[in-house]
Every structure is written in C-alpha cells, then in structure tokens.
Motif scaffolding. Structure first.
Motif, PDB file in Angstrom:
ATOM      1  N   UNK A  48       0.829  -1.211   0.000  1.00 43.54           N
ATOM      2  CA  UNK A  48       0.000   0.000   0.000  1.00 43.54           C
ATOM      3  C   UNK A  48       0.863   1.261   0.000  1.00 43.54           C
ATOM      4  N   UNK A  49       1.992   1.223   0.721  1.00 45.90           N
ATOM      5  CA  UNK A  49       2.904   2.365   0.728  1.00 45.90           C
ATOM      6  C   UNK A  49       3.442   2.624  -0.672  1.00 45.90           C
ATOM      7  N   UNK A  50       3.833   1.561  -1.366  1.00 45.50           N
ATOM      8  CA  UNK A  50       4.410   1.715  -2.695  1.00 45.50           C
ATOM      9  C   UNK A  50       3.366   2.139  -3.719  1.00 45.50           C
ATOM     10  N   UNK A  51       2.137   1.604  -3.615  1.00 44.07           N
ATOM     11  CA  UNK A  51       1.069   2.028  -4.524  1.00 44.07           C
ATOM     12  C   UNK A  51       0.670   3.475  -4.255  1.00 44.07           C
ATOM     13  N   UNK A  52       0.772   3.880  -2.982  1.00 44.96           N
ATOM     14  CA  UNK A  52       0.447   5.255  -2.636  1.00 44.96           C
ATOM     15  C   UNK A  52       1.369   6.252  -3.312  1.00 44.96           C
ATOM     16  N   UNK A  53       2.631   5.884  -3.466  1.00 47.03           N
ATOM     17  CA  UNK A  53       3.585   6.745  -4.148  1.00 47.03           C
ATOM     18  C   UNK A  53       3.146   7.000  -5.584  1.00 47.03           C
ATOM     19  N   UNK A  54       2.677   5.944  -6.245  1.00 48.11           N
ATOM     20  CA  UNK A  54       2.282   6.057  -7.654  1.00 48.11           C
ATOM     21  C   UNK A  54       1.086   6.987  -7.849  1.00 48.11           C
ATOM     22  N   UNK A  55       0.279   7.159  -6.803  1.00 44.83           N
ATOM     23  CA  UNK A  55      -0.922   7.985  -6.929  1.00 44.83           C
ATOM     24  C   UNK A  55      -0.661   9.462  -6.645  1.00 44.83           C
ATOM     25  N   UNK A  56       0.554   9.802  -6.260  1.00 48.89           N
ATOM     26  CA  UNK A  56       0.844  11.178  -5.861  1.00 48.89           C
ATOM     27  C   UNK A  56       1.120  12.066  -7.066  1.00 48.89           C
ATOM     28  N   UNK A 192      -3.281   7.321   4.692  1.00 46.15           N
ATOM     29  CA  UNK A 192      -2.671   7.677   3.408  1.00 46.15           C
ATOM     30  C   UNK A 192      -1.434   6.833   3.084  1.00 46.15           C
ATOM     31  N   UNK A 193      -1.060   5.917   3.985  1.00 45.75           N
ATOM     32  CA  UNK A 193       0.061   4.983   3.800  1.00 45.75           C
ATOM     33  C   UNK A 193       1.412   5.682   3.658  1.00 45.75           C
ATOM     34  N   UNK A 194       1.528   6.880   4.245  1.00 46.53           N
ATOM     35  CA  UNK A 194       2.802   7.597   4.241  1.00 46.53           C
ATOM     36  C   UNK A 194       3.619   7.203   5.468  1.00 46.53           C
ATOM     37  N   UNK A 195       4.918   7.143   5.287  1.00 44.12           N
ATOM     38  CA  UNK A 195       5.838   6.937   6.399  1.00 44.12           C
ATOM     39  C   UNK A 195       5.822   8.182   7.277  1.00 44.12           C
ATOM     40  N   UNK A 196       5.663   8.018   8.581  1.00 43.02           N
ATOM     41  CA  UNK A 196       5.679   9.178   9.468  1.00 43.02           C
ATOM     42  C   UNK A 196       6.821   9.115  10.478  1.00 43.02           C
TER      43      UNK A 196
END
Length: 394
Positions: A48-56, A192-196
């Motif tokens: 999910x983290x990696x797919x989230x990057x693609x949507x940015x 949002x599956x972002x690293x915090x």
C-alpha cells in the motif's frame, strides 16, 4: 585519468547528507488491538505504501533527522515535489548553522551550500542520458531505495498517534544484506500509507538514528513557481558538463596505481589466512570535483584537494578495504558512518576503531604523518590490529 560517477548518485547524496542518519520522534500513546480479520499484513502495508507513491501528483512535508550520538539538534529537511520532476529541498543543520538547497525546476538541477557559497548546476537534457545530480522524487527514492530495499517486514501492532491509526513495522535485513544494513522500525499512517517515523538500530539493538515526518500535504496543486531557484548573493556557480558525470573508479593493479599517485603506498605484511590482493582504485579531487562534494556530505566542496588509493583484499565474498588518503581536511574517511568510536594506539600513533553499517563492520583509522589510513572489514578488533602493526612507516 577519469574517475567515473554513478548515475543518480544523490541520494547517494541525499542519503550521505542525512549522512546515513534517519529517524524520527512522534508522540505516542498506548497500542491498540485490531482484530486479525481487519488488520492488513506487513506485506500488504508495504504494498500500500508503494502504490500510494504512484498515486501522488505532488507532496510536501518536513522531516526531522536526529542522531543519538552525533548531533545535539535534529537536521530539518523541508521538501516539496511535483510530478514529473519538480523538486525543492532545504536542509538546515542547526549544529553547524549551515543550509543546503537542492532544486529541480524542469530545465536545470541545482545544489547550493551556505558553507562554501558554491552552486552546482546541470541542465536536464536527453544528451545527458538521464544522468542527474539527484532523483527529484526524494520520498520514493528514500522509501524504496533505503528504508524498504532488501528488508523483510513484520507487523508489530498499531498505535494511535495524534488521532491517526498508525501501523508499526519491524524491517529486518535479508540474509545476503545483513553485513551492510541495519534492523529498523517504521510507523505508517493507515489512512494515506505515508511513512511518518523511522528508527535505525545498531547491532546491539539500540536506536541511534531517528526520523520524524510532519506536516504532510498530498496532492494540493503546488504551483510551478515554488520550484524556482535563485542563486544566493555572493555564491559562485559551477556548471557541470557531461564529462563531469563519471562512473566507478577503474580497477587497477598495484603497479598501475603507483604510476598515478604522488605519495608512497603502504601495504601490510600480514593478512589473515586466505585473503589475497584483488585490485586497487585511485581517485583525486583534480579528477572529480563533484565527487569530492558528494563524498563530503555537503560540508566540503570542490577545490578541497585530496589524493586517495583503495586496496581491496578478498577471501571469497569477504573483503578487507585499505584506504590511504592525503587530504587537506584531515577528517576520517568514515566520518559520516561512525556512530561511536574507541581511541586506540596504532604503532604509537593515535587512532580510532569504530563500528559502521550498524556495527556489522568496523573501521580502524589512524594518521601516519600526512597520510591517513583506514581499514574497513568485518574482522574482529584483534585481527585489525594485527594488520595495522604489520604496516611499514610512511
């Protein structure tokens, strides 16, 4: 002589600047229990983290980088990015009162340091075969290239941080990467599956680098004007051409290197059983002004003269690297990687032995008159000292 430069060396650079030091502190509350039928697996979270990057389409955040052993105050990284290749990052180091700016405006890439008042600039062009000063998508490179790369994730649980459902994961180096990587923990925003947050640990399980990511804003429509770079007053600009981008130093025999180096090369008379000379490499600030800048983590720029030779001895997959360096700066070769060190005497000269790469390897450095010598290996302290004691005087 040409010493080559790797493609996308920065973060290479971005990572040497956070100088391999990553982590963060967020306010924590007690862990929450989540039923197994609703809780994603560790692999699903990473996916999910990696797919989230693609949507940015764009993002901005502030990253605080702390070291438990080196810095009193965290470095502050203010980062904005916009698809496909617009980026601007300001890195504030309150411990040195310095500032670094990295920018990619679509036509040029820029790097500036307040310490040297020097700007490096390169044109974004197909003629450069996609060679860049840095990869503009800092977060994607940071996440996939450093945090997740070569690591096996496991889910530790969940926490409520500032009202957010946050997943805590442990990342363990795979078997083949154990000697060069650290165990780490990350905290991931479940919305949002972002690293915090991220923590890196040494080989004794103690945290020594921490990163916290705050003020995350995603897909807000950042205008292109935000990525413009203005050369600071009094700064000199060095324009990099294609020939300035050079690849890895050429592997040579010892005899070939002796023809290129002005100082006497020291070789040990003792090596542990099974180790044999494999190859040597040589580099000079006269050949690689930009590489000088990179390897000094923004703190020393082109014009700082050095000559360096690296001798590589191997036994199967194991290496002993001996680095001999004549430099004006007088700083250890491993300065950006050291988390702690022990002062020792090497042939009646002051030296230091330090754990590097999370304590899986050691660096033993000493000064022999104007020559600085560093041995990097996974050997134990006693064997490293046996090697150093067999060196002739410079």
């Amino acid at each position: 002589m040409k010493i080559s430069f790797k493609r996308h060396l920065l973060p290479t650079l971005f990572l040497i600047t956070i100088s391999i030091f990553i982590s963060g502190c967020a306010e924590e509350s007690s862990a929450e229990e989540v039923s197994s039928n609703t809780q994603p697996s560790a692999k699903e979270i990473v996916s999910n983290m990696q797919m989230g990057i693609d949507s940015l389409e764009d993002y901005s955040f502030t990253m605080y980088v702390s070291s438990t052993s080196r810095w009193q105050n965290p470095e502050v990284h203010e980062i904005i990015w916009k698809k496909p290749d617009l980026m601007k990052t300001s890195i504030l180091n309150p411990n040195k009162d310095t500032k670094v700016i990295m920018a990619s405006d679509g036509d040029f890439q820029w790097i500036y340091s307040s310490e040297s008042k020097t700007v490096f600039r390169t044109e974004i062009s197909d003629d450069f075969n996609d060679l860049k000063l840095f990869e503009p998508n800092v977060y994607a490179e940071f996440l996939n290239g450093i945090i997740l790369n070569g690591k096996l994730p496991s889910l530790l649980g969940t926490e409520n941080i500032d009202g957010k459902n946050v997943y805590e994961l442990e990342l363990t180096p795979s078997e083949k990467n154990k000697s060069l990587q650290w165990k780490s923990k990350i905290w991931v925003d479940g919305e949002n599956w972002m690293l915090i947050r991220c923590e890196l640990y040494d080989n004794e399980g103690n945290p020594y680098i921490e990163i916290e990511i705050r003020d995350v804003k995603l897909n807000t429509g950042i205008p292109d004007s935000e990525f413009e770079f203005k050369v600071p007053d009094g700064a000199q600009v060095k324009v990099l051409e294609l020939e300035d981008f050079k690849s890895e130093p050429q592997k040579m025999t010892l005899e070939e290197v002796k023809e290129l180096i002005d100082f006497k090369i020291l070789t040990p008379e003792y090596l542990p059983e099974g180790y044999e000379f494999n190859y040597s490499m040589v580099s000079s600030s006269m050949d690689t002004p930009y590489l000088t800048f990179v390897h000094n983590g923004f703190s020393v720029f082109a014009g700082q003269h050095y000559e360096k030779i690296t001798l590589v001895y191997t036994k199967g997959d194991n290496e002993i690297r001996i680095i001999e360096d004549i430099s004006e700066k007088g700083l250890p070769e491993t300065q950006n990687f050291v988390s702690e060190g022990e002062n020792i005497l090497v042939n009646n000269m002051k030296g230091m032995i330090s754990p590097i790469f999370g304590g899986n390897m050691k660096a033993l450095t000493w000064q022999d008159e104007e020559l600085e010598v560093t041995i990097i290996s996974s050997l134990d302290k006693a064997e490293l000292l046996n090697i150093t004691e067999s060196f002739p005087e410079a």
